[in-house]
Motif scaffolding. Structure first.
Motif, short mmCIF file in Angstrom:
data_model
loop_
_atom_site.label_atom_id
_atom_site.label_comp_id
_atom_site.label_asym_id
_atom_site.label_seq_id
_atom_site.Cartn_x
_atom_site.Cartn_y
_atom_site.Cartn_z
N PRO A 116 1.03 -21.69 85.93
CA PRO A 116 -0.09 -20.97 85.32
C PRO A 116 0.16 -20.79 83.82
CG PRO A 116 1.27 -19.47 86.63
CD PRO A 116 1.77 -20.87 86.89
N GLU B 272 -3.96 -25.49 86.44
CA GLU B 272 -3.25 -24.32 86.95
C GLU B 272 -3.29 -24.24 88.47
OE1 GLU B 272 -4.51 -20.59 85.30
OE2 GLU B 272 -3.82 -21.11 83.29
N THR C 197 6.54 -19.88 90.36
CA THR C 197 5.79 -20.17 89.15
C THR C 197 6.77 -20.24 87.98
OG1 THR C 197 5.31 -17.82 88.92
CG2 THR C 197 3.61 -19.16 89.94
N GLU D 213 -1.17 -17.04 83.13
CA GLU D 213 -0.19 -16.35 83.97
C GLU D 213 -0.33 -14.85 83.78
OE1 GLU D 213 3.79 -17.39 82.74
OE2 GLU D 213 3.25 -17.20 80.65
N GLU E 246 -0.01 -14.45 90.98
CA GLU E 246 0.01 -15.50 89.98
C GLU E 246 -0.77 -16.69 90.51
OE1 GLU E 246 1.55 -15.50 86.51
OE2 GLU E 246 3.47 -16.32 87.20
#
Lengths: 193, 530
Positions: free
Chosen positions: B111, B119, B165, B320, B288
């Motif tokens: 992200p 994303e 992430t 993010e 996220e």
């Protein structure tokens, strides 16, 4: 204690080498630490930063909130300014004075310096010049670490131990050169504080 | 127990080694690359046979790992989120076959697109494939959960998707490790039909998978990683997934007054979610990536419970999470003491000084100025930076291998000149099949395979096609007279331009191979020789 640090510079300048020594000093001091790094595309000459958090109690976020950094350590003056929104009111800025110009619209260096001058608490130094005086331009990042050392919240002896550990494999001569660089950086900070 | 300072990626790697993996299968991709690199450099891999070599792409990686699982061994697969698209056929059908030895697939989502073109949220793939997800909130949990994920995979006979992430993948913290487990012995699936997805078998398998869902849900309810924390203020209940939990706790300094449900294991624990929804006036979802959990809880019509998150605009939909974006929602307005001065300029990444791609683009640009409306279809790698000044040399960057096939489509549509620029590693990853399409129709395209003999953007991993590029092109059927190797150096500018011009003017498939080793890889090799 709790120290939130933003390290900044341009991809390839080696901000992570500074983080490595601080991290080693923090861990051997039994402190908690989190350090968010930048990998990938930005490393190719773009702006890079690392969030480094040290504390004697557990740390939740890998990222430092706005206005909460105790210290910005920057290997490049314009990059130092980029992260000012993260600097706390009482925070210190320690930055290299020499611009790294790899973009055509880089501002006039005096304009950059004028902005840095506005800050109440800063240490500005030419790390490469000092590193050369010490004996090798390659110790520039350790000079920068030395200049930042009064603000880390870690005993100086622990930072020296971190340098010994990180450079230990490269032999005694390299270790003592880097310890000299660390000391030279610290002296500059002490005269400017 | 011993304590280490690990990147999230390294914690996953060590966790997998300590879980007794017999192989890691991966194609490099930020932010997942360091997992495989750590295993490659580990003493465990040096001492015992563990497969560590890079795969040609994420699909071959996923399939090889499934093969290793078939013979009873534990295998780890690692990729960035968009790699899941490449591996999807194998991943989703691995959900159909189930496993024998433990199989854990790490998808590292990005992200804010630090190093990616979108994303996308990998949890959707797992949901689609009936595959459980483990999503750690910190480095220690990453280590512990990988070990648990391998046991879980074998216990429930399913692959496990391990989702992280960027911030967790690339952030370091202290991690305590636990004693190592040995590798599994060879063993074979008890049911010989399990891996043969003929329709008749697949129908049976699907019923088995569907009937197994309640057990997976029950495991999520009881999971040590899904934690319900009491809070005194019931005006809001907060569901925090993975790393979002840290940003929440940062704002409350560890002491949140609202009830909190931390979710790190899926399928979603419905009973725990029902409890927080029943106890609280509204539910805030912090996650996220995409609003995956939020949408599930809200349902299609969103009637009944009040759910806040990314769908109702409480949180920004893209980018993010940060401690500040989470804090702002909870009434802790982020406060800067100093503003960024106006003199600060953007500093985008750029091709290295001395990089062969630079000379390739200079030559290509010089020649293409002679044509009326040249189009250059780009691809994924360092050379994508050729889109930026001073080159402005490419007109597209979509997915791995798309340069070749988009150039073909443009040529099919009547465009000339149609040029593709692709790197050597991206070419072997996903460009070869497109080149075969070009050859089979003798499409009027010029394919530039800019060969720096490495996978450069991710840090210089071995490239599957090194030393084989001409042979691959000839094998696919490109006329050897139109496979031309160039040395991209300033002193060769005139001859490079002549060759490029000749091949653009040739009506048919030509391949140009400017070849010079990546200067980063070269200097690393020189340093290690010293």
């Amino acid at each position: 204690m709790k120290t939130d640090i933003i390290l900044s510079g341009v991809g390839g300048q080696g901000i992570l080498s500074i983080a490595a020594v601080i991290g080693e000093a923090a861990v051997s001091n039994n402190l908690y630490m989190k350090q968010a790094e930048v990998h990938g595309m930005s490393q190719r000459g773009g702006d890079v930063q690392s969030n480094l958090r040290i504390s004697d109690s557990p740390i939740a976020s890998d990222l430092i909130p706005l206005g909460k950094a105790d210290l910005i350590i920057s290997l490049e003056p314009m990059e130092a300014l980029r992260y000012l929104p993260y600097l706390s009111k009482q925070g210190w800025l320690v930055t290299n004075s020499v611009p790294f110009i790899n973009i055509s619209n880089y501002p006039a260096p005096e304009q950059v310096m004028a902005e840095i001058d506005k800050l109440p608490r800063k240490i500005v130094l030419d790390v490469e010049k000092i590193a050369k005086e010490v004996g090798s331009a390659r110790t520039a990042n350790i000079v920068m670490l030395g200049a930042s050392s009064p603000f880390l919240g870690i005993d100086y002896a622990q930072i020296e131990a971190g340098v010994r550990y990180i450079f230990g494999k490269k032999g005694d001569a390299i270790v003592s050169l880097n310890l000299k660089a660390l000391e030279a950086g610290r002296k500059v900070a002490e005269t400017l504080m | 127990m011993s304590k280490h300072l690990f990147l999230g990626d390294e914690a996953i790697a060590q966790g997998a080694l300590d879980a007794g993996i017999s192989g890691v299968y991966a194609y490099p991709g930020t932010p997942s690359t360091e997992i495989t690199e750590y295993i490659q450099a580990s003493t465990e891999a040096a001492e015992s046979p563990i497969h560590t070599r890079w795969a040609t792409n994420e699909k071959t990686a996923m399939e090889a790992a499934l093969g290793m699982s078939y013979v009873g061994k534990r295998a780890l697969v690692c990729m960035k989120h968009v790699g899941m698209n490449v591996a999807a056929d194998a991943f989703i059908n691995a959900g159909m076959t189930g496993v024998n030895g433990g199989l854990v697939v790490v998808a590292a989502d990005d992200p804010s697109m630090h190093s990616s073109q979108n994303e996308q949220d990998s949890r959707f793939y797992a949901d689609f494939a009936f595959i459980p997800v483990f999503e750690p909130s910190n480095q220690q949990e990453a280590y512990d959960m990988v070990r648990k994920a391998f046991d879980f995979s074998e216990q429930f006979n399913v692959p496990v998707l391990f989702r992280v992430t960027t911030r967790l993948a690339h952030s370091r913290a202290g991690v305590e490790t636990a004693p190592k487990k040995g590798q599994n012995n060879l063993s074979y699936p008890e049911n010989s039909a399990q891996f043969i997805l003929l329709p008749a078998n697949a129908r049976r398998r699907f019923k088995t998978i569907l009937s197994g869902i309640p057990a997976l849900s029950e495991a999520s309810e009881k999971s040590e990683f899904n934690v319900y924390k009491e809070g005194s203020d019931k005006s809001l209940g907060i569901i925090a997934c993975g790393i979002a939990y840290n940003y929440l706790m940062e704002n409350f300094a560890g002491d949140c007054r609202y009830p909190v449900l931390k979710i790190s294991q899926y399928p979603l624990p419905e009973k725990l979610i029902a409890r927080i929804a029943d106890e609280c006036d509204a539910v805030l979802v912090l996650e996220e990536g995409y609003p995956f959990v939020e949408a599930k809880i809200k349902g299609l019509l969103g009637r009944g419970i009040v759910v806040k998150g990314k769908l109702d605009g409480t949180l920004q939909r893209d980018g993010e999470l940060t401690p500040d974006s989470v804090g702002a929602v909870l009434g802790f307005a982020p406060k800067s003491e100093y503003a960024m001065p106006d003199v600060v300029q953007m500093r985008p990444p750029a091709l290295c000084q001395g990089c062969g791609h630079r000379d390739m683009y200079d030559a290509l640009n010089n020649v293409l100025r002679e044509y009326e409306n040249p189009r250059v279809f780009g691809d994924i790698g360092c050379y994508t930076l050729g889109a930026l000044p001073p080159f402005r040399a490419i007109h597209s960057c979509v997915d791995m291998g798309a340069s070749v096939t988009m150039a073909k489509g443009a040529a099919d549509g009547g465009h000339f000149p149609a040029v593709a620029v692709i790197g050597d590693s991206t070419f072997t990853h996903s460009g070869i099949t497109g080149l075969l399409d070009c050859v089979n129709e003798n499409a009027n395209v010029t394919i530039v395979i800019s060969d720096n003999e490495t996978t450069a953007m991710t840090g210089g991993q071995d490239s599957a096609g090194t030393g084989k590029i001409e042979a691959i092109c000839a094998g696919v059927g490109v006329d050897p007279a139109h496979i031309r190797v160039l040395e991209p150096l300033k002193k060769n500018m005139e001859s490079m331009m002549d060759t490029i011009r000749e091949e653009i003017n040739y009506k048919g498939v030509s391949v140009l191979i400017p070849r010079r080793e990546c200067i980063q890889t070269l200097s690393r090799k020189k340093r290690s020789k010293k």
